[in-house]
Each structure stands twice: as C-alpha cells, then as structure tokens.
Enzyme design. Structure first.
Site, PDB file in Angstrom:
ATOM      1  N   SER A  28     -49.575 -30.281  40.470  1.00  0.00           N
ATOM      2  CA  SER A  28     -49.106 -30.431  42.008  1.00  0.00           C
ATOM      3  C   SER A  28     -47.957 -29.767  42.577  1.00  0.00           C
ATOM      4  O   SER A  28     -47.636 -29.868  43.750  1.00  0.00           O
ATOM      5  CB  SER A  28     -49.023 -31.998  42.097  1.00  0.00           C
ATOM      6  OG  SER A  28     -50.421 -32.575  42.192  1.00  0.00           O
ATOM      7  N   GLU A  34       0.691  -1.331  -0.037  1.00  0.00           N
ATOM      8  CA  GLU A  34       0.032   0.004  -0.046  1.00  0.00           C
ATOM      9  C   GLU A  34       0.843   1.195   0.086  1.00  0.00           C
ATOM     10  O   GLU A  34       0.475   2.504  -0.646  1.00  0.00           O
ATOM     11  CB  GLU A  34      -0.924  -0.029   1.079  1.00  0.00           C
ATOM     12  CG  GLU A  34      -2.153  -1.148   1.088  1.00  0.00           C
ATOM     13  CD  GLU A  34      -3.127  -0.751   0.052  1.00  0.00           C
ATOM     14  OE1 GLU A  34      -3.465   0.367  -0.230  1.00  0.00           O
ATOM     15  OE2 GLU A  34      -3.414  -1.818  -0.424  1.00  0.00           O
TER      16      GLU A  34
END
Length: 799
Positions: free
Chosen positions: A469, A87
């Site tokens: 229950s 780059e």
C-alpha cells in the site's frame, strides 16, 4: 731503496689510474641506467583509501598498507634521535655514503668471507626502498651508493629523513612511524614515551622477528639496544636511560579507530570508486567525503537492530545455536574453543551454558569469561512454533536453557546493571532503513540489514520487494492529474475481476475484510482502502498510471501492467521508495540519490566535487545536465505540479494524524507525512514517510519471502523503526509544514458527498482543491442524493 720507492710509486700511480678509470667507467656505464632521483621530490607514498562522513568523521579505511604520512616539523625530536642512533648515527655528517661503515663491512668480508648487510646509511636505505631490490649483490650495492650520492645532491637531510620515516615497513601492515604509533600503541607520535619511540626505532632491522606483538622478548632486547645507542651518542642521559629500560612492553594491536560506523554505505562507495578509478583507490591516498551523517547513521543502525529484536521476541525463542558435551569440555580454554565458530553479531556475544538453577544460569561468554544469566532476562523466551503461534510462557530457567547450550547473550543497556547479561537471539527476519535529502538526493543514512559482517547483502539498495500500500500515493497522484480531487467519492464495495494479467479470477479485499461503501479519496488513503485504489486505477487506465509513476523514478520493469499495481504488486527497493517519497516532500521534483560529496587526493587537492540536481524554485527549467546561469545549480526536474504534491502530502499527513501511521504522533511534529505498506500474506512490512527536510523508508521481511505473522503490518513492524530514526534525525530541525502553493483554495464540503457544504451544515469539513477543481454544486440537505453531485466527479462505477 730508491729503486724500491720508485717502483712503489709507479705501482701506486698505476693502481690509482686503474681505480680512477674503473670509477669513471662504472659511472659512465651505470649512472645513465639509474632511476631519476628527482622523482623523489614528487613522491606519492602508497596510502589507503579513507572514507569520511559529511562531518569529516572517519567511517572506513581500505588498503593493504596502513600509512599516515607526516611532515618533518611534525616528527618529535625523540623519534628522530632514536632512528639516527639505531640506524645511522653519522647521518647529518656524511654525504649519503658513510665510508667508515663501508670500510667496516669490507673488513668483515675480508675476515669472514661472507657478505653482510652493513654500511648502509639512511640515504642508502631510501635509495633501496624507493628504487632498488633487496638482493645482496655487488652491482646493487654500487647502484645504491651512486643513487645515494645523487639523492643527497638533490634533497636536504630533512627531506631524506622524512621520506625514510614515512616509507619504512615496521610490521603489522604499518608503513611509516605514524602508522606504527597507531598500530602498536594507539597513540599519536607526540604521545609516545621514550621507550615506545625506541621500540619503533628498533623495528626496521627485522620487523617480523623483533615485533613487540608477536615476539615481545626479542623486541625488548632490540629496544634496549636502541636505548643504549641513544645514551652512547648523547641523545639521552643516564636517568632517562634507566627509566626507559624499566618500562614494560605494552604494545598490542590497535585497529584504526573508526569515528562513525557505516559499513553498508562504505561498501557502496568503495564499489563506485572501483568502477570509476580502478584498483588505484587502495593505494592513491584518496580521502572521500560522503553524504552520510554520523548521527543519522547511528540512529538508523540502532533503529533497525532494536526493531528486529523486538519483532523476533514477539515470536518466541527458537532454541540454542548448538549443543556441547560438557563432559568433554571442562575448563575455560575448552569453553573458548567450543565457541570459536560463533562470531559476535550486532553486540551479541556467544556463550556456553554451564549449569542451570530455577532463577539463574551460569554461563561462559566468549572472550569475557564466567557470568550469570538471570531468569528475569529470558521471560520473553516462549517456544517458537509458527509465525503466528508460540508455546507456554517459561516459569523457570530450565524451561529455556540446559547445560551445554550455545546461546547468544547481550549486555543489559543501563548503568545500574552494567555487568548483567540477558538472553538474546539473532533475528531470522531482516530489515532496512534509508534516508534521503529531498533537496538534492544526498543519502544521509543507510542500514541494509541487522549486521553487515553477519550478512552483507544490502536490502536498502539490492532488494526488490513488493511495496504494498505504500505505492498508493502514486496512483492517487496520477488520479489528481487525471481530474480527481481529494474529495472525489469512490465506492468501497466487493468486486471480482477477470484480469488478463492475473492467472485466475481476482477477488481483492481490504485488510480488515470489511467494506465501507462510498468513500472520499482522502479517507481511502488514510485508511488504505484497497478496493477504492483498484477502482481508481481502473478508471484512469493502467497504462496512464504506469507512465505517470515513472515520474517518481520507478522503471518500466518495476511496474506490472495489471490492476494489482494499485495494491503495490510491483517491485522496489527501500531506496527507490525513499526517492519517490522525496518527490512529494520537495513539492514535485525528482532527485537522484548520491553518496559521494567530494574526493581529495593525499595532498588535499580536490579531484571530484558532486554536482547533484537540486530543488530550486527560482531556477529556470533547463535540461537535466545543464546549469542555471543565475544560481550555478543543476536544477532538479519538476515531475508533478506543486499543487498535486501539496494535496498528496496533506493526505499523507492525515495518514499519520488519523490513519495507519498514528504512532508517529509520538514525535510531536506537524510536518510529518507517510504511508504504511503491508503486502499479501504479510511478506513485507513498510513505512514510507517524510518531512520537508528528510525522506526515510523502513522495511521488514525475510530474505526468502515468508509471512512475518498475521499481525505484523507496516504499522507494527516497520513504523517503530522509522519513529526511532526520525526522532534523532529531526532533532533540532524546525517543524515546518509544507506551504500551500498558489492557485489553491480551501472550502467547506459535505464529507458524505464531496460537494460544497450548505451554510449552517453541521457536519461540514474543510478540503483543499486546485482552483479549477473546486466542486461546482452544493450537497442536498440530506447529503445522500447521488444526483446532486454525479456530474462533478469522474464516472468511476460508484455502485
């Protein structure tokens, strides 16, 4: 000649003055409008939301951008060299603008008449990526140059390069080099080869068209160019270059490796964060540490899936998912296409039956290929008829499968048959399991269904089912507060009620259909006697029982004001039940469930720390939002007495020792307590239980309520899941039964009367009472005289 030179000099001076004037004007006009480059010092890169378990294991990641910021000192020199060569090879020499590069770009513009992307340094790319658009205009380029010069004045080269390498988009949702290393190679930066580093360094130019996953040939050309540049600049030698050039393209997509799997918990936490912080959570780099424990979470998922598969197999095979005409599908590509609409579910894979023989079938498994399916793996597959009936047992493969069937298969879970497959089936029923710390409400495990990605409805928190229950302990706790004892005698006999809260005359029965006459309250809970619970509720009063039940965290709308409340006709989620049972487990304190322990930002700074209400025996009972000055804790609120909690807990321990929870004895612990729950027509099956260290609830049922089958009680359908989970969750946890609180005594009583046993009584048993509730009278010799104990227990319609 002299005149010409003077004219040229004057022209030069004028042009120079014009240039300087232009530069000054541009500077004066543009610089004040430029963004403040100083903000780069405090840059917050967009990073995803990450959720972790209590141990710090990654369990989820949310966000469009995948980024893992790294410091400069953690970036390998090989990566730095690759990007510099590709780059900006003069990065460490120029002042932010490479005038040689700009001159090349200007010459190209003059010779071709076209603007080209050229001459941009890494600093200029930082200026563009952080502050500017990507449009190709002269004004943007000038702004880029001015910003670059300012950035170089403010930041060091290393800081600029670090920003660039963390910010740059590298394809496949990867932002920054660390994320790219994970996405393309599943590696840390330090583990990348030279060729892999060059591949990543070649991506900024065109991350879509030179992507090694979507365009491997183009990507290799770009990689080789980067390697050539590294050689030309002197970063690598010829041997390194030659070796790297020979390395094949091995990139493939790597999803973020999760260290723990808890999608139901992750979705709860994500929703809470959205509500509190908004969409910022997806980009702000929050690291959220939850209360989920990885080992318990895996145990919860395994228990739910194993339990549902076991339930499903008990009720038979419902047939193939679909039929395929094999005359139209003749090769592996066609087989794959035929299976595309059938996803993987909880480890089960879709497969196409190609041919059958008596003892095996040949199948094609999606994304796996050809395999065989032995008949021994499908002997369970009796045809499903109804929830209570199945067809005959199969005797050969053809009784179960036919060519063209689309079915689910699963790998056999043992090393000896590593490559074998077995016939599987996605259960129609669903289940949930949730575990909560009784000490502070931390949710340590939550599984809201068979598979989150098959159906993401969270039944552990979002469902509202009848607890059956499993609700009885709260009725009995209210009864203890009202004057009953565990030895109180209540008649278990037929009864008919015209209850205004019910549509018609009600004739409740016990599950067994039998009646057992006078029964101690402890025995009634152990064996889940419905009629005893109803009589107790009627005696203490429905309004009293409803108000008392709210102490356990239940809300008004969950509690019907009718006698059916005694049988659990209200509504609750598994999490509601876990919180309620935690109140018994911790000795009488109401805790608040929570999932988030702490939140840190991307810099590791603490931005939220949970401060849950915590059980504290030595704390002062302050208002719920206040803190004890001595301990610094926010003490949980005591809602029932320690004595009440101890007696109910001991009764629930006996449910496991002698009652419907006996299967839990396989865990070989003395500190377990719990209660099964089975609703009318067996629509819901529960097991609610705890040790002093953990409360956990398992539930099984259909999303659209229907019977599970007449034998699928809580003890059969839900309890095995609870056992499998607790076996893992309590591994290494000391076995510590609840300690008896003060102001309690244990005496010998007559089990038939509930009164004190006479000396020498052969059938006497021990029972524990609060000091003020110890029976005052002795049982008669015969043990059958009602007159001798009538005055010591509440008047509850004994006969």
């Amino acid at each position: 000649m002299a005149r010409l030179l003077r004219r040229l000099f004057v022209l030069f001076v004028l042009l120079s003055a014009l240039f300087v004037t232009t530069v000054v004007l541009v500077y004066l006009l543009l610089v004040p409008k430029l963004p403040d480059a100083n903000t780069l010092k405090d840059t917050e890169l967009q990073t995803p939301l990450r959720l972790y378990t209590a141990e710090g294991l990654l369990m989820a990641e949310f966000g469009e951008q995948r980024r893992v910021p790294v410091e400069f000192e953690d970036i390998p020199q090989q990566i730095v060299n690759a990007f510099i060569a590709a780059e900006d090879d003069r990065f460490f020499q120029h002042p932010g603008v490479d005038y040689q590069g700009l001159l090349r770009a200007a010459i190209n513009l003059a010779s071709t008449g076209e603007k080209a992307q050229g001459g941009s340094t890494i600093t200029m790319q930082v200026a563009r990526n952080f502050f500017l658009s990507r449009e190709k205009t002269y004004l943007r380029k000038i702004n880029e140059i001015l910003l670059s010069l300012e950035i170089e004045r403010i930041l060091s080269k290393e800081e600029i390069l670090t920003l660039y390498l963390n910010k740059i988009f590298l394809g496949q949702r990867a932002y920054g080099i660390a994320a790219a290393a994970e996405v393309y190679y599943g590696k840390a930066l330090s583990d990348l080869t030279l060729a892999e580093s060059a591949m990543i360094a070649g991506l900024p130019k065109a991350p879509s068209t030179t992507n090694p996953i979507t365009s491997p040939q183009r990507a290799k050309i770009r990689r080789d160019y980067v390697l050539r540049r590294m050689l030309d600049v002197g970063y690598i030698n010829q041997q390194q270059f030659n070796e790297a050039m020979q390395e094949p393209v091995t990139a493939r997509y790597h999803g973020r490796d999760l260290e723990a799997y808890a999608p139901y918990a992750a979705e709860i936490v994500r929703a809470q964060l959205i509500e509190q912080y908004g969409e910022e959570i997806y980009t702000g780099g929050f690291n959220v540490y939850t209360t989920i424990r990885a080992d318990q979470q895996k145990a919860a998922m395994d228990a739910v899936q194993k339990g549902l598969i076991a339930y499903d197999r008990r009720h038979g095979y419902r047939g193939p998912l679909a039929k395929v005409n094999l005359a139209e599908v003749t090769d592996a590509s066609g087989y794959e296409q035929a299976l595309t609409e059938y996803p993987r579910v909880a480890g089960m894979q879709p497969a196409l039956v190609l041919s059958t023989e008596d003892q095996q079938a040949t199948i094609h498994i999606r994304r796996h290929g050809a395999a065989t399916l032995p008949f021994s793996t499908m002997t369970w597959a009796r045809p499903y008829l109804t929830a209570n009936s199945m067809g005959p047992r199969p005797e050969k493969v053809q009784d179960v499968l036919n060519p063209g069937d689309v079915v689910m298969v699963a790998a056999v879970e043992n090393e000896e048959a590593e490559h074998q497959w077995q016939l599987a089936q996605i259960p129609n029923a669903q289940a949930a399991l949730v575990a909560v710390s009784p000490h502070d409400g931390a949710v340590t495990a939550i599984q809201g269904g068979f598979d989150f990605f098959h159906n993401n409805f969270n039944r552990a928190t979002q469902s509202s089912r009848q607890p059956g229950s499993g609700f009885k302990p709260f009725i009995y706790s209210a009864a203890l507060e009202h004057g009953y004892t565990a030895a109180s005698i209540i008649n278990d006999a037929p009864v008919v009620y015209d209850d205004p809260g019910l549509e018609s005359t009600w004739r409740p029965e016990n599950y067994s259909g039998r009646f057992f006459g006078p029964t101690r309250m402890r025995e009634a809970l152990i064996h889940s006697r419905n009629l005893v619970s109803i009589r107790v509720l009627r005696d203490i009063g429905i309004n009293y029982a409803v108000d008392f039940s709210k102490r356990f965290g239940f809300q008004e709308h969950q509690l019907p004001r009718s006698l059916s409340l005694a049988l659990g006709s209200g509504s609750a989620s598994p999490l509601d039940m876990a919180v309620a049972y935690a109140t018994i487990a911790n000795g009488g304190y109401l805790i608040e469930p929570y999932y988030i322990h702490r939140i840190e930002n991307s810099r590791g700074e603490l931005i939220m720390q949970a401060q849950p209400a915590t059980v504290c025996e030595t704390c002062l009972q302050t208002p719920p939002d206040d803190y004890d000055l001595f301990t610094g804790l926010r003490p949980a609120q005591r809602v029932i007495s320690a004595q009440n909690a101890y007696i109910i807990n001991s009764m629930l321990e006996d449910v496991i020792r002698h009652g419907t929870g006996r299967s839990a004895l396989s865990l070989n612990r003395r500190d377990l307590a719990g209660k099964t729950g089975t609703t009318n027509n067996v629509f819901d099956a529960w097991f609610n239980g705890h040790s002093p260290e953990l409360a956990a609830v398992s539930w099984v049922g259909f999303d659209n309520p229907q019977t599970l089958g007449r034998l699928e009680t809580g003890g059969r359908a839900a309890l095995p899941m609870w056992i499998d989970f607790m076996e893992v969750a309590l591994r290494g946890v000391p076995d510590r039964p609840m300690q008896q609180p003060v102001d309690m005594v244990t005496v010998r009583i007559d089990p038939d009367t509930g009164l004190l046993a006479r000396p020498g009584s052969a059938n006497a048993i021990y029972e524990t009472f609060q000091s003020a509730s110890v029976p005052q009278g002795f049982s008669s010799d015969s043990g059958s005289s009602r007159g001798s104990y009538e005055d010591s227990v509440p008047a509850i319609d004994l006969f």
